[in-house]
Every structure is written in structure tokens, then in C-alpha cells.
Design a protein around this motif. Structure first.
Motif, PDB file in Angstrom:
ATOM      1  N   THR A   1       0.845  -1.195   0.000  1.00 15.93           N
ATOM      2  CA  THR A   1       0.000   0.000   0.000  1.00 15.93           C
ATOM      3  C   THR A   1       0.881   1.246   0.000  1.00 15.93           C
ATOM      4  O   THR A   1       2.034   1.196   0.406  1.00 15.93           O
ATOM      5  N   GLN A   2       0.292   2.363  -0.420  1.00 14.78           N
ATOM      6  CA  GLN A   2       0.992   3.643  -0.295  1.00 14.78           C
ATOM      7  C   GLN A   2       0.820   4.144   1.145  1.00 14.78           C
ATOM      8  O   GLN A   2       0.395   3.413   2.005  1.00 14.78           O
ATOM      9  N   GLY A   3       1.129   5.397   1.359  1.00 13.98           N
ATOM     10  CA  GLY A   3       0.950   5.961   2.704  1.00 13.98           C
ATOM     11  C   GLY A   3       2.198   6.634   3.235  1.00 13.98           C
ATOM     12  O   GLY A   3       2.221   7.099   4.375  1.00 13.98           O
ATOM     13  N   GLY A   4       3.265   6.652   2.419  1.00 14.34           N
ATOM     14  CA  GLY A   4       4.512   7.248   2.895  1.00 14.34           C
ATOM     15  C   GLY A   4       4.947   6.547   4.169  1.00 14.34           C
ATOM     16  O   GLY A   4       4.826   5.319   4.280  1.00 14.34           O
ATOM     17  N   ARG A   5       5.413   7.318   5.149  1.00 14.79           N
ATOM     18  CA  ARG A   5       5.856   6.685   6.405  1.00 14.79           C
ATOM     19  C   ARG A   5       4.742   6.635   7.443  1.00 14.79           C
ATOM     20  O   ARG A   5       4.979   6.581   8.638  1.00 14.79           O
ATOM     21  N   SER A   6       3.516   6.684   6.950  1.00 16.00           N
ATOM     22  CA  SER A   6       2.374   6.524   7.857  1.00 16.00           C
ATOM     23  C   SER A   6       1.656   5.226   7.510  1.00 16.00           C
ATOM     24  O   SER A   6       1.306   4.982   6.359  1.00 16.00           O
ATOM     25  N   GLY A   7       1.451   4.404   8.529  1.00 18.37           N
ATOM     26  CA  GLY A   7       0.801   3.108   8.305  1.00 18.37           C
ATOM     27  C   GLY A   7      -0.710   3.185   8.365  1.00 18.37           C
ATOM     28  O   GLY A   7      -1.386   2.158   8.449  1.00 18.37           O
ATOM     29  N   TYR A   8      -1.262   4.405   8.326  1.00 17.41           N
ATOM     30  CA  TYR A   8      -2.709   4.579   8.498  1.00 17.41           C
ATOM     31  C   TYR A   8      -3.520   3.772   7.496  1.00 17.41           C
ATOM     32  O   TYR A   8      -4.359   2.959   7.873  1.00 17.41           O
ATOM     33  N   ILE A   9      -3.270   3.995   6.190  1.00 17.78           N
ATOM     34  CA  ILE A   9      -4.165   3.324   5.227  1.00 17.78           C
ATOM     35  C   ILE A   9      -3.929   1.821   5.205  1.00 17.78           C
ATOM     36  O   ILE A   9      -4.865   1.054   5.005  1.00 17.78           O
ATOM     37  N   ALA A  10      -2.685   1.403   5.449  1.00 14.56           N
ATOM     38  CA  ALA A  10      -2.427  -0.052   5.494  1.00 14.56           C
ATOM     39  C   ALA A  10      -3.227  -0.656   6.643  1.00 14.56           C
ATOM     40  O   ALA A  10      -3.877  -1.697   6.502  1.00 14.56           O
ATOM     41  N   THR A  11      -3.215   0.018   7.788  1.00 17.18           N
ATOM     42  CA  THR A  11      -3.901  -0.516   8.976  1.00 17.18           C
ATOM     43  C   THR A  11      -5.417  -0.514   8.783  1.00 17.18           C
ATOM     44  O   THR A  11      -6.094  -1.506   9.058  1.00 17.18           O
ATOM     45  N   LEU A  12      -5.943   0.616   8.304  1.00 21.39           N
ATOM     46  CA  LEU A  12      -7.409   0.676   8.171  1.00 21.39           C
ATOM     47  C   LEU A  12      -7.913  -0.238   7.049  1.00 21.39           C
ATOM     48  O   LEU A  12      -8.978  -0.840   7.169  1.00 21.39           O
ATOM     49  N   ALA A  13      -7.118  -0.355   5.987  1.00 29.16           N
ATOM     50  CA  ALA A  13      -7.512  -1.292   4.923  1.00 29.16           C
ATOM     51  C   ALA A  13      -7.485  -2.708   5.483  1.00 29.16           C
ATOM     52  O   ALA A  13      -8.362  -3.527   5.176  1.00 29.16           O
ATOM     53  N   SER A  14      -6.521  -2.975   6.321  1.00 38.72           N
ATOM     54  CA  SER A  14      -6.425  -4.311   6.917  1.00 38.72           C
ATOM     55  C   SER A  14      -7.653  -4.602   7.791  1.00 38.72           C
ATOM     56  O   SER A  14      -8.193  -5.717   7.792  1.00 38.72           O
ATOM     57  N   LEU A  15      -8.140  -3.568   8.496  1.00 39.87           N
ATOM     58  CA  LEU A  15      -9.388  -3.724   9.270  1.00 39.87           C
ATOM     59  C   LEU A  15     -10.572  -3.990   8.342  1.00 39.87           C
ATOM     60  O   LEU A  15     -11.477  -4.751   8.661  1.00 39.87           O
TER      61      LEU A  15
END
Ligand code: ATP
Length: 771
Positions: free
Chosen positions: A579-593
Motif C-alpha cells: 500500500t501507499q501511505g509514505g511513512r504513515s501506516g494509516y491506510i495499510a492498517t485501516l484497509a487491513s481492518l
């Protein structure tokens, strides 16, 4: 949300879905079942709503029984309208069945009817149990452990009609479908210069019609809570006429199914069609479309899956913490915060709205809805009747020249924000000006025609921007210091800007920081700047939400659903998705949810070989125990910057190597698809609301006045949704106290607990770093 613990006493927790189905109900069931099991309890599903309680269709449910639930629409455990449950004997039978199955807590996901039934059931429970004993149906011994029943409500409804919560589970998906349909209809309407009247669901609640109106910029809306004045016909004709004179090729009217006039008479779509067609009036080629049940169907959008999951987890925690004395709660959301609220007060307030509409007390009906509802209605009015009312304009000496600029990568909702800001400015008499292609474009083409970088907006063009992805005025990542601060200051002086409105990501944040610091040297920069965060990475300090992040999550969830299907079709396959998101894991985490990934790797934690080994061991076990019947494949999400060396491809290779041909692994990179095409309704309507707030904020500093702007820390600010509130934060504080400059993200990530939830519900074993 506090992290989960496994300290709870063992209980038998049941979950049911009731009333009309709504997308996201399956995510609730999955979250309740898995959280209950994780907390050491037994989980049960009640099939077919209250009918299942009455007939005793209550089945023990295991972890794997809810695999693949996230991507399914409707409710897989069924729902029904149950007449018996309205009557006491029906409820007594339900109580008996629950006691016989040993259920001591119940999570109910449904609308206000279902939740009213739930509260009644809990209130009556002790007397129902007494009756069961006195009637000889159960013994004192049998009922002894069940003298008290815990209930928690989750609001599943596409109408978003429950007071006390900003959003109900399913409303975002329904709105998404509506906006998609309106966008499609707009294309054909515009081609033929037609008018369309689109009827959406909402008997007592105009939420869907209102939000669809805001998100699509429709010409006119009808909602039950705010009937139009008696002369609504003249009003509508006037507005439509004006829009056509301005050059609009299409007319879209959205009507809620419960629309009425001030006297309680129903306004139907055919009445509106007739008016638009009127050979003596507008003479428009007009069609009607009743969207009907497509609004309910289909898989849930990311927002509903995440909301349902987080609320499902909170529901189990509420049940485990409840005592006989505690009030029955439901799980609500206020802005970005999941909260518990008293159930009956909310149900009563909701019923009051219907009563107020019935009694034609419309100001009370509006007041009983959430404050956001009234604000959105105001936003709708401000962005659709542009410049038509001289009374909304400020006195000449208070009007400003405001520069609009996009900085950073494109994100869904940027254009919607610009559109709303422009509309608001025109209504207030300000002069909004587009600055093309960020700071680099601003300076480079400042004076040389025909590429002039500063141009006035043409409202007819801008009016169409709400549904457009990307950035219509162009965006650029270059920072002011790279472009040249003296050049920028000179341009701002020449353009006589009184304020700048920035929409963008971390670069825009950095840009404001640089502009603010340069004020000491350049008096031209002593004007107010405010930033509306827009980036899929959601990494702007000062806000828990950035425009574009919801659109990105929808793209990712859709992508992952498809990949997951392919993975399950070939059975033993794991997909590692970058996933994209630069150095923030926000979208990876929320997509994972949202998709139920088996693991997620984020930059905030990094990746170690130990972590990968632990996850591979887990996958081996999962495939060993898989009887081939499971509904879905396995996914691992990796943020692009989680580790320099351990990329998605390498992780997939490692998994394949270790799997010893017992299962397959592949990598997949959705790439720029994540920036999204058409922005999601959430990104669009939040863009409208927040952009208007931004211009209102800039207004506080008045037209160009060096003193006023440089005196107040809030003159260089970021608007943000923080917990339950919308706030402006001074740049000065954010850049010093809240920013991790090296990693280009906020110091504190509000979503970190969600990572624990994603891991737990994905069944990921905890991994302890060796010391
Ligand atoms: P929607 O918003 O989709 O209409 P809802 O939950 O409001 O959903 P209802 O049909 O009102 O849907 O209620 C669902 C079920 O809840 C009913 O069929 C009935 O079994 C039960 N129920 C509703 N109201 C009550 C009540 N006042 N007392 C007891 N049970 C009720």
C-alpha cells in the motif's frame, strides 16, 4: 479505543441483526464473534433477528465461521420483522430460549425499532424470568445464573436516522451507491441538457437526500425535516432557471421518499417532474429515477466495514464491563470517536423527530437531529444558490481576495473543497482566485500570459468539480523555500491577497510552516493561511482525518476483495499487497481492518525477520487446519515504507520459500490506483463542510491587515477532526510539539489501537520483539 485484554470472565455472548438489512452488518457479526472468542467467551449467532430468539435458532459460532464476512452485503445471519416479539408471550419465549442456550449477553444490530425492542426486553427481563419460573417452564436453579441480562445496541440502518450518533452502520454504503448513480445520471443529463428527479430512501430522515445533495451539488433537494416554504414551486423554478442562465446543462433534483410540504402533504417525484416539464414554465426534458433497493444492496464501503468492526469490538467490551446497575448503551460515533451512549434517550430523541415532523414542528425536527445535520443543510444552501442573495454578502470593507492553492500529491476531495470554498466566497462577496500548480506554478507563470497562474474562478466550471478526482487547479510538491520565498512574497504582494487557503498533504503543512516563519522577513506574508489536509496518507499533524484517505481506503478494499477472491479460488494462496501511505501506516492498517488481512506491516513498527517468521508459522497452521471450505483467501498488507529491504515482493518470496509448496504466495502493488478516481461521498461532504469552515476562519482576520494576521497564532493554522471535535490548531504549536518531521507524520498516531484490533480480528499471533 483501549487495547483489548483477555482478562474478562467467560461468558456466552450472542449477536443478532434485526430490522432492515444494511451493509456492514456482517462486519458487526464478525467483530462481535471474534472479539468475544478472543476475550475467552463463547460466541453465538441468533438467526433471523428476533424471530430466531423466539424460535430458539441460536447457534454457537466459531472463529472460522465468520471468515469472508467483511466483503458480503446484507446480513448472512438473516433478519426478519417479528410480530411475536412485539407481544409479551413472544418475549417470554425468547427469554426462555436464551436461558436454555445459556446466553448471558446480547449484542443487537438494527434500527430504532429493533433497539426499542431490545430495551423493552432488558427492562422486562427479571419479570419474564419470574414468569418462566412461576409458570413451571424453568426451575429456580435453571434461571439463577441469568437473573440479569446485558444488552448492547449497534445501529445498523442505511437511513442514518438515529439521534446521538453521527453515523449508522450502512449509511455510508447507501450514500456511496446513491452518489455513484447520481454521477452516472448526470453524465446523460448533461449530454441531453435534461432534468432528472432522483428519489432516495428516507421516510422520516432526509440524511441520504441531504448528503447526496451536498456531495453531488444537486440543484434542489426535498427532505422531511425541512420542508420548503409554501412557494417551493416558485423557489425551485427560480433556482433552476438561474442555474440554466449561468450555463448549466443539466438539472438534478434529489427527493427523499418522505418529503412533505409544510402542511404535511406529500411531495412526490412526479409532482416535481411535472413542474420541471411545465410547458408554460421551465419546459425541461425531465425524467424520474427511483433508486429503490440498490441503495441497500452490495458490499459495504470501507467506512462502514471499519465503523462496524470498531463498534463490534466496543460492543463486546461494553457487555463485559456492564453490571446489573448500568444503563443499556448503544455504540455511537461522534466525528472520529467511538463512544457509548444511553440507548433509550437516543431512541426517544429519534421518535421525537418523527413526531415533530408529524406535528409540522420542523424547527424542532431539525434541532433534534445532530448539529452536523443542520450544518450540512446550511452547507448545501451555501454551495448551490451561489451569489443569488445580496443579503449573504459582507460589507465591502470586509471582503477579501483569497488565493486557493493545492500543494502535494492529488487526493480525492481536493476539488470538492475548492468548489465549496469558491461557492462560499461568492456568497459572501469575497474574491476567490485560483493559483495554478502549487507554489512552483504560481511563481513560474505569474506574469506570462496565456499561462497566467492566478485566475478568477468561473463558477459554472467549478460547480462540476465535486465529483472529480485529482486536482483541477493542479498541484505541486515543491515547497516555498525551494521555489524562492522572495519570489512568492513578491507575487502575493502583487496579487494583493488578503488570505491563502491551502488544500493538500504534508507538503502543504510544511509550506505553511515555512511561510509562517518567513513572516518576520516578509511583511507581505503577514496574511492568514489555513490548511485543509488532503492526502491519502492521512499524515498531517492537527487532524485525524485527511480528505482523500476514505477514497483511497475504498479503492484498496475493492482491490483487496478482488485479489482475495482470486486467492480463495486457487485455495492455498497468500497475497502480499503493497500500500501507499509514505511513512504513515494509516491506510495499510485501516484497509487491513476493512478486508480482514492476516497481517499488516507498517513503518511505525518496522519489519523484522522474526515478525515474518511468526506470521509464516501462523499461515502454515491456518492452511494445515483449513478443510478447503473456507470462503476467502489470505492477505498480508505492507506499507511501501515499512522497511527499506523487506518489500512486498521479498516477503512473498520468503513466504513461498518457507511454505515448502504447501501453499503459494504472490505480491501485488495497486500503486496510484489508491489516489482514487471519483472521490467518496465522505471525502466530498467533509470537503464541503471543512472548506466552508476554513474560509469562515480566514474571515476572522479581515481583509489584509498585517497586525491582525501576525498577532494571532491561529492566523497560520490547520483545520482538523480531532476525536469528537472539528478544531483549528495553530501551526506554531503543531510544528513544535506534534510533528515527527523526519518521518513526515504526526508524533502520535490516533489509530495505533486499531492496529491491535486488526491483528486480533485477523487472527494474527502476538509477536514480542526479542530484547
Ligand atoms: P429499520 O430502520 O430498517 O426499519 P428497525 O430495527 O427500526 O429497522 P423494525 O421493523 O421497526 O425495524 O423492528 C425490527 C423488529 O424489532 C420488529 O420486527 C420487532 O420484532 C422488534 N421490535 C420493534 N419495535 C419493537 C417494540 N416496540 N417492542 C418490541 N419489539 C419491537
Amino acid at each position: 479505543m483501549a487495547p483489548l485484554t483477555t482478562m474478562a470472565p467467560k461468558k456466552k455472548i450472542a449477536v443478532m441483526t434485526s430490522g432492515g438489512d444494511s451493509p456492514g452488518m456482517n462486519a458487526v457479526v464478525r467483530a462481535v464473534v471474534r472479539t468475544a472468542i478472543h476475550m475467552g467467551c463463547d460466541a453465538f449467532c441468533v438467526y433471523e433477528g428476533y424471530q430466531g430468539l423466539v424460535t430458539g435458532d441460536i447457534r454457537k459460532t466459531d472463529w472460522n465461521d465468520v471468515r469472508g464476512y467483511l466483503s458480503e452485503g446484507g446480513t448472512l445471519i438473516g433478519t426478519a420483522r417479528c410480530m411475536e416479539f412485539y407481544e409479551r408471550p413472544g418475549r417470554r419465549l425468547a427469554a426462555k430460549n436464551m436461558i436454555l442456550k445459556g446466553i448471558d449477553a446480547l449484542a443487537i444490530c438494527g434500527g430504532d425499532g429493533s433497539l426499542t425492542g431490545a430495551d423493552k426486553f432488558r427492562a422486562e427481563w427479571p419479570s419474564l424470568v419470574d414468569e418462566l419460573v412461576s409458570g413451571g417452564e424453568l426451575t429456580e436453579q435453571q434461571v439463577a445464573p441469568y437473573r440479569h441480562l446485558n444488552i448492547v445496541g449497534l445501529v445498523g440502518s442505511i437511513d442514518n436516522d438515529l439521534s446521538g450518533t453521527d453515523n449508522t452502520i450502512g449509511a455510508a454504503s447507501a450514500l456511496s451507491r446513491i452518489c455513484e448513480m447520481v454521477d452516472y445520471i448526470e453524465a446523460t443529463a448533461s449530454s441531453h441538457q435534461r432534468a432528472f428527479v432522483i428519489e432516495v430512501m428516507g421516510r422520516h430522515c432526509g440524511y441520504l437526500a441531504l448528503m447526496a445533495g451536498v456531495a453531488t451539488g444537486s440543484d434542489f433537494i426535498f427532505i422531511p425535516e425541512k420542508p420548503r416554504d409554501d412557494n417551493w414551486r416558485e423557489d425551485m423554478v427560480k433556482i433552476v432557471k438561474k442555474h440554466r442562465e449561468l450555463g448549466k446543462r443539466k438539472t438534478i433534483v434529489i427527493i427523499a421518499e418522505g418529503a412533505k410540504d409544510r402542511h404535511g402533504e406529500k411531495i412526490t417525484s412526479s409532482m416535481v417532474v411535472d413542474l420541471l416539464k411545465d410547458p408554460k414554465g421551465l419546459k425541461l426534458d425531465t425524467r424520474a429515477t427511483i433508486l429503490g433497493h440498490v441503495q441497500r444492496g452490495g458490499p459495504a464501503v470501507a467506512q462502514d466495514r471499519i465503523l462496524a468492526t470498531l463498534q463490534g469490538v466496543e460492543a463486546v467490551k461494553t457487555l463485559l464491563e456492564a453490571t446489573p446497575e448500568s444503563e443499556t448503551c448503544f455504540i455511537a460515533i461522534t466525528e472520529n470517536k467511538i463512544v457509548r451512549k444511553p440507548l433509550m434517550a437516543a431512541v426517544k430523541a429519534t421518535q421525537e423527530v418523527a413526531k415533530a415532523i408529524e406535528a409540522q414542528d420542523f424547527s424542532r425536527a431539525m434541532a433534534l437531529r445532530d448539529t452536523e445535520f443542520a450544518e450540512m443543510y446550511n452547507c448545501y444552501s451555501l454551495t448551490t444558490t451561489v451569489g443569488q442573495d445580496e443579503n449573504t454578502k459582507l460589507p465591502a470593507n470586509k471582503r477579501m481576495r483569497i488565493g486557493f492553492i493545492n500543494v502535494g500529491a492529488p487526493a480525492g476531495g481536493m476539488n470538492a473543497a475548492i468548489r465549496a470554498g469558491v461557492a462560499y466566497c461568492l456568497n459572501r462577496g469575497h474574491e476567490p482566485l485560483a493559483i495554478y500548480n502549487g507554489f512552483a506554478g504560481y511563481v513560474r507563470h505569474h506574469d506570462d500570459s496565456p499561462y497566467k497562474s492566478v485566475r478568477p474562478f468561473n463558477w459554472v466550471d467549478v460547480d462540476d468539480w465535486g465529483r472529480k478526482g485529482g486536482s483541477e487547479i493542479g498541484t505541486n510538491r515543491e515547497l516555498p523555500e525551494e521555489t524562492g520565498m522572495d519570489l512568492i512574497a513578491a507575487c502575493i504582494k502583487k496579487d494583493k491577497f488578503d488570505a491563502l487557503f491551502l488544500v493538500g498533504g504534508f507538503e502543504a503543512f510544511h509550506a505553511i510552516s515555512q511561510l509562517r516563519k518567513a513572516r518576520a522577513k516578509y511583511p507581505e506574508l503577514r496574511i492568514p493561511f489555513t490548511l485543509l489536509p488532503a492526502t491519502i496518507s492521512n499524515n498531517v499533524p492537527g487532524s485525524e482525518y485527511s480528505l482523500g484517505s476514505d477514497t483511497c481506503l475504498n479503492e484498496l478494499v475493492e482491490f483487496c476483495d478482488k485479489i482475495k477472491q482470486s486467492a480463495s479460488a486457487t485455495r492455498r494462496r497468500v497475497f502480499v499487497i503493497e500500500t501507499q501511505g509514505g511513512r504513515s501506516g494509516y491506510i495499510a492498517t485501516l484497509a487491513s481492518l476493512g478486508v480482514g488481512a492476516s497481517a499488516v506491516y507498517i513503518p511505525e513498527e518496522g519489519i523484522s525477520l522474526g515478525m515474518i517468521t511468526s506470521d509464516i508459522e501462523h499461515l502454515k497452521e491456518v492452511f494445515r487446519n483449513d478443510n478447503g471450505q473456507s470462503r476467502a483467501g489470505r492477505l498480508i498488507l505492507v506499507n511501501e515504507k515499512a522497511d527499506k529491504l523487506l518489500t512486498a515482493k521479498l516477503i512473498a518470496d520468503l513466504i513461498r520459500h518457507e511454505a515448502e509448496e504447501r501453499f503459494e504466495a504472490r505480491d501485488s502493488i495497486p500503486g496510484h490506483v489508491q489516489q482514487g478516481g471519483v472521490p467518496s461521498p465522505l471525502d466530498r461532504h467533509r470537503a464541503v463542510r471543512l472548506a466552508i469552515r476554513c474560509i469562515q476562519h480566514l474571515e476572522q482576520f479581515g481583509p489584509f491587515s498585517e497586525a491582525s494576521a501576525s498577532d494571532s497564532p491561529l492566523s497560520a493554522s490547520v483545520i482538523g477532526i480531532m476525536g469528537a471535535a472539528v478544531v483549528f490548531s495553530p501551526m506554531e504549536t503543531l510544528e513544535e510539539k506534534d510533528t515527527d518531521w523526519k518521518n513526515r507524520r504526526p508524533l502520535a498516531a490516533h489509530w495505533r489501537d486499531m492496529k491491535d484490533t486488526a491483528d486480533i480480528l485477523g487472527g494474527r499471533p502476538p509477536y514480542e520483539k526479542p530484547h
